[in-house]
Design an enzyme around this catalytic site. Structure first.
Site: not given
Length: 315
Positions: A220, A222, A227-228, A245, A269-270, A273
């Site tokens: 995408h 970046d 990985d699915g 993302h 969680h994200e 970051h």
């Protein structure tokens, strides 16, 4: 309520980390050359345990420039070498496993769990999830060798953070994001606001928002392809990049739904970051890298201590 967000499944495809099953019991001296070890090395390189040649700034970049270039060649063979043993031991230490260097059942089971795509090690192959431990004063002031640890949070290399002038951040969603997902992410922002000096407000213009949230598939743009289903769930960048993302090929849900991942939990969680926190070795912390399906999770004392330490907030 279940949200189906571009949920792509194939009866012929295996989860991304399924190959690890074939390596059970492998160790140096017993299986020095085994087909599939190069895939394990790719996995460990991806998450920061082996050196990488990639100097592009991505969410999972590892900056392991201290190792000689010829060592990088060993990442693409099936040899169970000393570098691999060391990487496995470091991984086991970070995940509170016995550091044997052997691919035992517990270690492989742990490696196969869905997780965040941000690497665990980000500083010259020495920074571990445990490196954020702060040491309290000695229990006995006459004995400077006995300390107790009080936290396990970590930061990105260089401790990037939002400037003091940006304590009020805007966030936006890529047009087409399901409303239920957007609402769940919004609640995650509110939770961080309730526990930090930050405040968040949704922007109408996605492109101009400080934090830009989207659901993506595969490559995408970046530098860190998804990985699915069943592997990397999401990733985000350190301050002040602002990109967050989700992998759209996962099965996403709001709340506890068996076999699905809770959008709000992963968002918590994200966002950590996005604010500057790296991974924690405390399993109860939201910044622990793995997030289970059919479960929810909130902020932990370790997460709050970490964000306060990064921004020098005294509570």
């Amino acid at each position: 309520m279940m949200i189906m967000l571009i949920n792509i499944k194939s009866s012929t495809s295996s989860p991304p980390f399924e190959f690890l099953k074939e390596l059970q019991g492998c160790k140096k001296g017993a299986c020095d050359k085994v087909q599939g070890l190069r895939d394990l090395k790719n996995y460990l390189q991806h998450f920061g345990y082996l050196p990488s040649n990639n100097h592009t700034k991505t969410p999972i970049q590892t900056q392991t420039h201290s190792l000689a270039d010829h060592d990088h060649d060993h990442n693409h063979d099936d040899d169970f070498d000393d570098l691999l043993v060391s990487a496995i031991k470091t991984y086991q230490t970070n995940y509170n496993l016995k550091p044997t260097g052997t691919l035992d059942t517990e270690t492989l089971y742990n490696m196969m769990k869905p997780r965040c795509g941000v690497a665990d090690i980000v500083n010259n192959n020495t920074t571990r999830m445990r490196s954020g431990k702060k040491r309290a004063h000695p229990d006995n002031h006459q004995d400077h060798h006995h300390y107790h640890t009080v936290s396990h949070y970590t930061f990105f290399e260089g401790k990037p953070k939002w400037p003091a002038s940006k304590s009020k951040l805007t966030y936006g969603f890529l047009p087409g994001t399901p409303s239920e997902a957007a609402a769940a992410v919004g609640r995650a922002f509110n939770t961080w606001a309730s526990n930090t000096h930050f405040s968040f407000v949704q922007a109408q213009d996605y492109a101009k928002a400080d934090v830009r949230v989207s659901f993506e598939r595969g490559d995408h743009g970046d530098g860190d392809s998804f990985d699915g289903a069943g592997g990397v769930l999401a990733h985000a960048f350190s301050p002040t990049d602002g990109r967050l993302h989700f992998d759209a090929e996962e099965t996403w849900a709001v709340g506890v739904v068996p076999g699905a991942f809770d959008v709000e939990t992963v968002a918590l969680h994200e966002i950590g970051h996005i604010l500057g926190l790296h991974h924690s070795s405390v399993e109860g912390a939201i910044m622990f890298p793995q997030i289970g399906a059919g479960s929810t999770k909130g902020l932990h004392g370790d997460d709050i201590q970490g964000i306060n330490a990064l921004y020098n907030v005294v509570v």
